[in-house]
Design a protein around this motif. Structure first.
Motif, PDB file in Angstrom:
ATOM      1  N   THR A   1     -13.731  44.748  -9.732  1.00  0.00           N
ATOM      2  CA  THR A   1     -14.447  43.536  -9.351  1.00  0.00           C
ATOM      3  C   THR A   1     -13.779  42.908  -8.135  1.00  0.00           C
ATOM      4  O   THR A   1     -12.573  42.687  -8.123  1.00  0.00           O
ATOM      5  N   THR A   2     -14.585  42.634  -7.108  1.00  0.00           N
ATOM      6  CA  THR A   2     -14.078  41.994  -5.885  1.00  0.00           C
ATOM      7  C   THR A   2     -14.215  40.486  -6.009  1.00  0.00           C
ATOM      8  O   THR A   2     -15.281  39.980  -6.358  1.00  0.00           O
ATOM      9  N   VAL A   3     -13.126  39.767  -5.742  1.00  0.00           N
ATOM     10  CA  VAL A   3     -13.174  38.313  -5.772  1.00  0.00           C
ATOM     11  C   VAL A   3     -12.546  37.767  -4.501  1.00  0.00           C
ATOM     12  O   VAL A   3     -11.692  38.409  -3.878  1.00  0.00           O
ATOM     13  N   VAL A   4     -12.982  36.572  -4.120  1.00  0.00           N
ATOM     14  CA  VAL A   4     -12.349  35.866  -3.011  1.00  0.00           C
ATOM     15  C   VAL A   4     -11.696  34.621  -3.600  1.00  0.00           C
ATOM     16  O   VAL A   4     -12.283  33.926  -4.427  1.00  0.00           O
ATOM     17  N   ARG A   5     -10.474  34.371  -3.171  1.00  0.00           N
ATOM     18  CA  ARG A   5      -9.711  33.213  -3.664  1.00  0.00           C
ATOM     19  C   ARG A   5      -9.408  32.298  -2.482  1.00  0.00           C
ATOM     20  O   ARG A   5      -8.840  32.740  -1.478  1.00  0.00           O
TER      21      ARG A   5
ATOM     22  N   VAL B   1      -8.787  38.213  -0.433  1.00  0.00           N
ATOM     23  CA  VAL B   1      -9.745  39.103  -1.097  1.00  0.00           C
ATOM     24  C   VAL B   1      -8.954  39.978  -2.067  1.00  0.00           C
ATOM     25  O   VAL B   1      -8.016  40.672  -1.670  1.00  0.00           O
ATOM     26  N   LEU B   2      -9.325  39.918  -3.334  1.00  0.00           N
ATOM     27  CA  LEU B   2      -8.588  40.614  -4.380  1.00  0.00           C
ATOM     28  C   LEU B   2      -9.511  41.563  -5.142  1.00  0.00           C
ATOM     29  O   LEU B   2     -10.717  41.339  -5.225  1.00  0.00           O
TER      30      LEU B   2
ATOM     31  N   ALA C   1     -24.010  31.917  -3.948  1.00  0.00           N
ATOM     32  CA  ALA C   1     -24.350  31.624  -2.553  1.00  0.00           C
ATOM     33  C   ALA C   1     -23.327  32.269  -1.640  1.00  0.00           C
ATOM     34  O   ALA C   1     -22.222  32.620  -2.078  1.00  0.00           O
ATOM     35  N   PRO C   2     -23.658  32.422  -0.347  1.00  0.00           N
ATOM     36  CA  PRO C   2     -22.649  32.881   0.625  1.00  0.00           C
ATOM     37  C   PRO C   2     -21.475  31.911   0.647  1.00  0.00           C
ATOM     38  O   PRO C   2     -21.616  30.721   0.320  1.00  0.00           O
ATOM     39  N   LEU C   3     -20.318  32.385   1.056  1.00  0.00           N
ATOM     40  CA  LEU C   3     -19.089  31.595   1.005  1.00  0.00           C
ATOM     41  C   LEU C   3     -19.226  30.268   1.738  1.00  0.00           C
ATOM     42  O   LEU C   3     -18.732  29.240   1.273  1.00  0.00           O
ATOM     43  N   GLU C   4     -19.898  30.259   2.896  1.00  0.00           N
ATOM     44  CA  GLU C   4     -20.009  29.026   3.675  1.00  0.00           C
ATOM     45  C   GLU C   4     -20.643  27.903   2.850  1.00  0.00           C
ATOM     46  O   GLU C   4     -20.179  26.765   2.871  1.00  0.00           O
TER      47      GLU C   4
ATOM     48  N   ILE D   1     -16.529  35.738   5.039  1.00  0.00           N
ATOM     49  CA  ILE D   1     -15.357  34.963   5.460  1.00  0.00           C
ATOM     50  C   ILE D   1     -15.422  34.669   6.953  1.00  0.00           C
ATOM     51  O   ILE D   1     -15.158  33.548   7.400  1.00  0.00           O
ATOM     52  N   ALA D   2     -15.803  35.677   7.741  1.00  0.00           N
ATOM     53  CA  ALA D   2     -15.915  35.478   9.189  1.00  0.00           C
ATOM     54  C   ALA D   2     -16.973  34.424   9.509  1.00  0.00           C
ATOM     55  O   ALA D   2     -16.768  33.555  10.366  1.00  0.00           O
TER      56      ALA D   2
END
Length: 246
Positions: free
Chosen positions: A208-212, A196-197, A148-151, A179-180
């Motif tokens: 691979t892009t990940v958000v922490r 963002v890593l 799902a989207p981050l929100e 994120i915004a």
């Protein structure tokens, strides 16, 4: 599992897999990928066109997520589907305790069979939704992939994140926009600024892009507050509907 399933589309093990999986784990990764390409396709868990490219598009880019999982961590993978990324991380990292959460029976049946066949005693399969674990368990890391989207993901994941833990989700190039869009939710949940890593750089292409996402203050985690805010919003919406009807 059915050993008579045709393996014409089973992908061969790429050389880069030897850089991602330890020598004593590579055979397990290969067997899991075989099962995805055969049983997974037969059961509708993986599309037939995905079978020849499972290593590159699914297995390897999930495995490199292990780079940001602390040693000995408890990990929960929500909406795991056929085990991506959670089961792959568990294969790569026998030191972690992995919980795979998935609501669909046909998927959890497959996961149970894979866990049993591969002897992954550090993996637990839970049939259900992430919300059903809220208030009952927390983990050092909560992972997900294309859920799902981050929100929305915050609402499902953060109640499962321990005070010093983190949400670590695999994302695409639109993560900065996500994120915004999630700014208000991040504030409500009392989260720290997301990181963002890029993991697997120089190993998988693309990386691979990940958000922490962690708690801003581990002593004041925000999910009970956010839950109450959600309830107040639902009550307001209900009253508004009632007024319109009357």
């Amino acid at each position: 599992m059915n050993d008579d399933v045709s393996r014409e589309t089973t992908p061969s093990v790429p050389e880069v897999a030897r850089r991602v999986f330890a020598s004593d784990r590579l055979d397990l990764a290969a067997r899991y990928t075989d099962l995805l390409a055969t049983e997974g396709v037969l059961r509708g868990l993986i599309g037939p066109r995905e079978a020849p490219r499972l290593w590159d598009r699914h297995v390897l880019n999930s495995a490199v997520l292990a780079e940001v999982v602390p040693e000995g961590a408890s990990v929960c993978d929500i909406g795991t589907g056929a085990g991506l990324p959670g089961l792959v991380v568990a294969i790569a990292r026998p030191d972690v305790q992995m919980t795979l959460v998935e609501p669909l029976l046909r998927r959890t049946t497959f996961l149970d069979e894979v866990v049993d066949e591969l002897g992954l005693e550090h993996v637990t399969v839970v049939r259900g939704r992430a919300e059903e674990l809220h208030g009952a368990a927390t983990f050092d890391v909560v992972t997900s992939r294309a859920v799902a989207p981050l929100e929305r993901l915050l609402g499902w994941s953060m109640p499962l994140v321990a005070p010093t833990g983190a949400l670590v989700a695999m994302k695409g190039q639109s993560i900065h926009e996500e994120i915004a869009s999630a700014a208000a939710a991040l504030h409500t949940w009392r989260c720290a600024v997301p990181e963002v890593l890029e993991v697997g750089t120089g190993v998988v292409d693309p990386a691979t892009t990940v958000v922490r996402v962690t708690w801003a203050d581990p002593a004041r985690i925000g999910w009970p507050l956010a839950r109450e805010a959600t309830r107040r919003r639902q009550r307001r919406d209900k009253r508004a509907v009632q007024r319109e009807v009357s």
